[in-house]
Design an enzyme around this catalytic site. Structure first.
Site, PDB file in Angstrom:
ATOM      1  N   GLU A  45       0.990  37.680  15.742  1.00 40.10           N
ATOM      2  CA  GLU A  45       1.982  38.109  16.961  1.00 40.10           C
ATOM      3  C   GLU A  45       1.516  39.383  17.354  1.00 40.10           C
ATOM      4  O   GLU A  45       1.055  40.187  16.577  1.00 40.10           O
ATOM      5  CB  GLU A  45       3.405  38.263  16.425  1.00 40.10           C
ATOM      6  CG  GLU A  45       4.495  38.512  17.237  1.00 40.10           C
ATOM      7  CD  GLU A  45       5.792  38.347  16.735  1.00 40.10           C
ATOM      8  OE1 GLU A  45       6.754  38.486  17.402  1.00 40.10           O
ATOM      9  OE2 GLU A  45       5.853  38.105  15.376  1.00 40.10           O
ATOM     10  N   LYS A 114       8.293  34.058  23.699  1.00 40.81           N
ATOM     11  CA  LYS A 114       9.129  33.822  22.327  1.00 40.81           C
ATOM     12  C   LYS A 114      10.589  33.357  22.615  1.00 40.81           C
ATOM     13  O   LYS A 114      11.125  34.268  23.434  1.00 40.81           O
ATOM     14  CB  LYS A 114       9.039  35.165  21.288  1.00 40.81           C
ATOM     15  CG  LYS A 114       9.755  34.960  19.944  1.00 40.81           C
ATOM     16  CD  LYS A 114       9.263  36.454  19.172  1.00 40.81           C
ATOM     17  CE  LYS A 114       9.802  36.090  17.824  1.00 40.81           C
ATOM     18  NZ  LYS A 114       9.425  37.437  16.996  1.00 40.81           N
ATOM     19  N   CYS A 168       6.660  33.315  15.591  1.00 40.10           N
ATOM     20  CA  CYS A 168       7.450  33.951  14.337  1.00 40.10           C
ATOM     21  C   CYS A 168       8.764  33.261  14.113  1.00 40.10           C
ATOM     22  O   CYS A 168       9.089  32.214  13.483  1.00 40.10           O
ATOM     23  CB  CYS A 168       7.305  35.490  14.485  1.00 40.10           C
ATOM     24  SG  CYS A 168       7.643  36.263  12.745  1.00 40.10           S
ATOM     25  N   SER A 195       5.323  38.395   9.487  1.00 37.23           N
ATOM     26  CA  SER A 195       6.582  38.298   8.833  1.00 37.23           C
ATOM     27  C   SER A 195       6.052  39.148   7.514  1.00 37.23           C
ATOM     28  O   SER A 195       4.967  39.004   6.960  1.00 37.23           O
ATOM     29  CB  SER A 195       6.412  36.682   8.259  1.00 37.23           C
ATOM     30  OG  SER A 195       7.371  36.710   7.240  1.00 37.23           O
ATOM     31  N   GLY A 350       4.323 -14.424 -18.089  1.00 33.41           N
ATOM     32  CA  GLY A 350       2.863 -14.739 -18.961  1.00 33.41           C
ATOM     33  C   GLY A 350       2.036 -13.551 -19.204  1.00 33.41           C
ATOM     34  O   GLY A 350       1.943 -12.582 -18.326  1.00 33.41           O
ATOM     35  N   THR A 460       3.479 -11.001 -12.162  1.00 28.73           N
ATOM     36  CA  THR A 460       2.524  -9.955 -12.570  1.00 28.73           C
ATOM     37  C   THR A 460       1.589  -9.546 -11.625  1.00 28.73           C
ATOM     38  O   THR A 460       0.900  -8.275 -11.681  1.00 28.73           O
ATOM     39  CB  THR A 460       1.973 -10.507 -13.837  1.00 28.73           C
ATOM     40  OG1 THR A 460       1.064 -11.383 -13.576  1.00 28.73           O
ATOM     41  CG2 THR A 460       2.753 -10.755 -14.952  1.00 28.73           C
ATOM     42  N   GLU A 465      -4.041  -7.362  -5.191  1.00 35.03           N
ATOM     43  CA  GLU A 465      -4.369  -8.873  -5.207  1.00 35.03           C
ATOM     44  C   GLU A 465      -3.486  -9.650  -3.928  1.00 35.03           C
ATOM     45  O   GLU A 465      -4.025 -10.445  -3.468  1.00 35.03           O
ATOM     46  CB  GLU A 465      -3.987  -9.396  -6.673  1.00 35.03           C
ATOM     47  CG  GLU A 465      -4.644  -8.987  -7.771  1.00 35.03           C
ATOM     48  CD  GLU A 465      -4.239  -9.611  -9.080  1.00 35.03           C
ATOM     49  OE1 GLU A 465      -4.688  -9.593  -9.987  1.00 35.03           O
ATOM     50  OE2 GLU A 465      -2.932  -9.789  -9.149  1.00 35.03           O
ATOM     51  N   TRP A 470      -6.052 -12.704  -3.700  1.00 35.24           N
ATOM     52  CA  TRP A 470      -6.581 -12.999  -4.914  1.00 35.24           C
ATOM     53  C   TRP A 470      -5.745 -13.550  -5.970  1.00 35.24           C
ATOM     54  O   TRP A 470      -5.436 -12.854  -6.911  1.00 35.24           O
ATOM     55  CB  TRP A 470      -7.376 -11.882  -5.375  1.00 35.24           C
ATOM     56  CG  TRP A 470      -8.348 -12.019  -6.777  1.00 35.24           C
ATOM     57  CD1 TRP A 470      -8.425 -11.658  -7.737  1.00 35.24           C
ATOM     58  CD2 TRP A 470      -9.535 -12.590  -6.459  1.00 35.24           C
ATOM     59  NE1 TRP A 470      -9.334 -12.175  -8.819  1.00 35.24           N
ATOM     60  CE2 TRP A 470     -10.040 -12.774  -7.823  1.00 35.24           C
ATOM     61  CE3 TRP A 470     -10.216 -13.595  -5.579  1.00 35.24           C
ATOM     62  CZ2 TRP A 470     -11.282 -13.607  -8.101  1.00 35.24           C
ATOM     63  CZ3 TRP A 470     -11.385 -13.797  -5.698  1.00 35.24           C
ATOM     64  CH2 TRP A 470     -11.997 -13.959  -7.085  1.00 35.24           C
ATOM     65  N   SER A 471      -5.292 -14.760  -5.574  1.00 38.57           N
ATOM     66  CA  SER A 471      -4.221 -15.516  -6.350  1.00 38.57           C
ATOM     67  C   SER A 471      -4.252 -16.736  -5.913  1.00 38.57           C
ATOM     68  O   SER A 471      -4.717 -17.217  -4.639  1.00 38.57           O
ATOM     69  CB  SER A 471      -3.004 -15.051  -6.214  1.00 38.57           C
ATOM     70  OG  SER A 471      -2.436 -15.192  -4.988  1.00 38.57           O
ATOM     71  N   THR A 472      -3.763 -17.937  -6.731  1.00 41.59           N
ATOM     72  CA  THR A 472      -3.790 -19.343  -6.472  1.00 41.59           C
ATOM     73  C   THR A 472      -2.595 -19.583  -5.937  1.00 41.59           C
ATOM     74  O   THR A 472      -1.360 -19.280  -6.526  1.00 41.59           O
ATOM     75  CB  THR A 472      -3.941 -20.047  -7.962  1.00 41.59           C
ATOM     76  OG1 THR A 472      -5.288 -19.722  -8.409  1.00 41.59           O
ATOM     77  CG2 THR A 472      -3.873 -21.748  -7.609  1.00 41.59           C
ATOM     78  N   LYS A 594      -0.436 -16.551   2.293  1.00 42.13           N
ATOM     79  CA  LYS A 594       0.175 -16.406   0.956  1.00 42.13           C
ATOM     80  C   LYS A 594       1.182 -15.190   0.944  1.00 42.13           C
ATOM     81  O   LYS A 594       2.309 -15.341   0.311  1.00 42.13           O
ATOM     82  CB  LYS A 594      -0.838 -15.784  -0.106  1.00 42.13           C
ATOM     83  CG  LYS A 594      -1.792 -17.135  -0.501  1.00 42.13           C
ATOM     84  CD  LYS A 594      -2.936 -16.637  -1.159  1.00 42.13           C
ATOM     85  CE  LYS A 594      -3.905 -17.820  -1.556  1.00 42.13           C
ATOM     86  NZ  LYS A 594      -5.116 -17.209  -2.318  1.00 42.13           N
TER      87      LYS A 594
END
Length: 631
Positions: A45, A114, A168, A195, A350, A460, A465, A470-472, A594
């Site tokens: 300032e 300001k 400021c 400041s 599981g 889980t 995933e 990445w799962s069935t 999914k």
């Protein structure tokens, strides 16, 4: 470069009431900033006169000297593309205003007065200045040039940068002007400040700047007057800092007797898209503003910033215990609510000896402890099959026995062989059918056991995933409550590691962490895992990185590739990262079906893929545009 801009905060050596001498230091810092390809640099300032000039600011000689110094800076910076924001006292309409002047290529782009003038204790600005908070749509003649003047000015390059300026005390007000600037599109905010230093004020000031950057979803660049200011009654330390969306990127050393310049590369593109993705920003009220087009900015050829390779994991080790406890609390209380609502006090899990089932078991165990439920009502079922190794099986058994849960072992080999026979599948043909039959057999056993015992099947599968699919489908993809659905793989490792504080299970946890990630659906060889997930779909640390940037702010694939190349510089080359990023994009799009029917599960971090909450996407969206952008 990919939406990144280099910004800076400068603190010049100050000689009170000597604008000509100060101009030399200012020019040195502007030149240094330009050489570093800084787009915008902000100064303290009342940069030319010094903030503590006090009543000398009411003297014609000082104001004239200041204007001469400003003129000299404009002349010397005609060839520089860096924008500089300097503090001046402006005499206009027989009033004196405390202002910021924005300059580039030797031209004044605009002047901002300001708004809030401190006038208590050691501050008495109303003695010299008038507030400019009501000045809009105005102009002022400065150095024989008519330039925009007012608190309604914003500056833009018509790309990713739009910035505003406050001074400021404006920041300390109940409603800072930067709030309105941000609501009108400013994603970069600058503050010229004076400041003073008091015990504890430095920490509070940093918190103020940091939280304002978070509230405004912006970058906030702050520069305060230095030790050259008068010490008649106060001392100034020359505080400078750059914060981005709630994080402090860089801060200087205060109390320096020399010039100081700090810079940071900030991602303004990310901030723009975060506003769309994550907040009620769009509901904020807009005001009329004047948008000033800036000239061509200095370009950066490389991003000088540490890119976190694990954005889901706390970067500071000191946060580890707290963050892990928070995750465990979220998971545990989510499960408690679900089980109470369903009037169920038995959990069916599981357990494989892998990371995901380990965390699900530990968090379930924690929930039961909190509610003083019988630990024996956690029924952990290990279901060895063709690919199960003694290492994972033994770890699963030892963990269950140590925790004191009920353990059951059901071998799925015979059931799977009967399934193969029923669908006329050759057991020697180790195809996707061979794998998925086993996954669905396991899920069927868990569901049937839950029916028999009156329990809840705990899912889980983790966020990583889920992102990759990445799962069935209707196998491990399904459960009655997906406890890990909000936690990515890199974070799961981190949380599990925190359980090593329990000395009884620490050795087991250590070995689980060191076991290769595998569904163990293909036959093992000499009791060795032959199917390692990360060899098939790529490293999870890369996929978690891709997921974060893709979902968090919709980053383009080419930008994700560049940032990943920086983050994993010593681990993976660009070709490898490109390969796995391409796979990530394909799988993320093709596996949405999914996610569209995934079970309930708690959101833990800022990213979730629940179709009921955070992520709604058609299951048949085309991904060509993303692959084309990557190429």
């Amino acid at each position: 470069m990919f939406g990144y801009y280099r910004v800076a905060a400068a603190v010049n050596k100050t000689s009170v009431a000597n604008p000509a001498k100060n101009a030399k230091e200012i020019l040195t810092l502007i030149t240094e900033a330009s050489q570093k390809n800084v787009s915008v640099v902000v100064f303290p300032e009342l940069t030319f006169t010094g903030y503590t000039a006090s009543d000398l600011l009411l003297n014609q000689t000082l104001i004239a000297s200041q204007n001469d110094a400003l003129a000299s800076i404009l002349e010397e910076t005609k060839h520089l593309h860096t924008i500089s924001i300097l503090g001046i006292a402006l005499f206009e309409a027989d009033r004196l205003y405390n202002c910021a002047v924005v300059i580039q290529n030797g031209k004044i782009l605009g002047v901002i007065p300001k708004s809030y003038l401190p006038n208590k204790k050691e501050f008495y600005e109303k003695r010299q200045f008038i507030s400019g908070r009501d000045i809009t749509r105005s102009s002022v003649n400065l150095l024989e040039e008519e330039v925009p003047f007012g608190v309604d000015l914003l500056f833009t390059d018509q790309k990713d940068m739009t910035f505003g300026v406050e001074i400021c005390e404006d920041l300390w007000a109940v409603t800072p002007p930067s709030n309105h600037m941000a609501s009108n599109g400013a994603n970069l905010l600058f503050n010229l400040s004076a400041s003073n230093e008091l015990i504890g004020k430095h920490a509070y000031r940093e918190e103020l700047v940091r939280t304002q950057s978070a509230r405004c979803m912006a970058t906030y660049v702050y520069s305060s007057a230095g030790v050259g200011e008068s010490t008649t009654d106060t001392v100034f330390g020359g505080d400078a800092l750059i914060c981005e969306y709630g994080s402090t990127l860089v801060q200087n050393e205060r109390f320096s007797l020399e010039n100081s310049l700090i810079s940071a590369d900030v991602d303004l593109e990310r901030l723009k898209w975060l506003r769309i993705n994550e907040s009620s920003y769009g509901d904020t009220r807009r005001k009329k503003t004047r948008l000033i087009q800036v000239n061509t900015l200095a370009k950066i050829n490389n991003i000088e910033r540490l890119i976190d390779p694990t954005p889901f994991v706390p970067s500071r080790h000191t946060d580890k215990k707290h963050r892990c406890q928070e995750i465990i609390q979220i998971q545990s209380h989510a499960l408690i609510k679900r089980m109470n609502y369903a009037h169920i006090q038995k959990a069916i899990i599981g357990i494989s000896g892998g990371l995901d089932s380990t965390l699900a078991l530990l968090s379930t165990h924690k929930a039961f402890e909190m509610m003083d439920w019988d630990i024996k009502n956690i029924i952990a079922i290990t279901m060895p099959g063709f690919g199960t190794t003694s290492r994972t099986k033994n770890n699963a058994i030892k963990l269950c026995e140590t925790l004191g849960v009920t353990l059951k072992e059901i071998n799925i080999t015979d059931i799977s062989l009967k399934e193969f026979e029923a669908i006329d599948h050759n057991k020697e043909e180790h195809s996707i059918t061979y794998e998925n039959v086993q996954a669905r057999v396991r899920t069927s056993i868990l569901m049937n056991m839950a029916n028999k015992l009156g329990g809840l099947v705990i899912g889980t599968g983790d966020l990583s995933e889920i992102a990759l699919g990445w799962s069935t489908y209707n196998g491990d993809h399904m459960s009655m409550y997906a406890l890990n659905a909000g936690i990515p793989k890199t974070l799961i490792k981190y949380v599990i590691e925190s359980y090593k504080e329990n000395k009884k299970i620490a050795p087991i946890i250590e070995d689980i962490l060191n076991t290769p990630i595998s569904p163990e659906l293909l036959p093992h060889k000499n009791d060795t895992i032959m199917q390692e997930t990360e060899n098939i779909i790529g490293p999870y640390e890369l996929h978690d990185f891709f997921l974060y940037h893709f979902i968090k702010y919709g980053a383009k694939p080419k930008k994700i590739l560049h940032l990943a190349t920086m983050a994993f510089d010593t681990q993976y080359d660009e070709q490898t990262i490109h390969k796995w990023l391409k796979l990530f994009l394909k799988r993320f799009f093709t596996q949405q079906f999914k996610r569209s029917c995934m079970p309930d599960g708690p959101k833990v971090g800022t990213i979730s893929l629940s179709p009921r909450a955070d992520w709604k996407m058609p299951s048949d969206a085309d991904f060509d545009a993303w692959l084309n952008q990557l190429e």
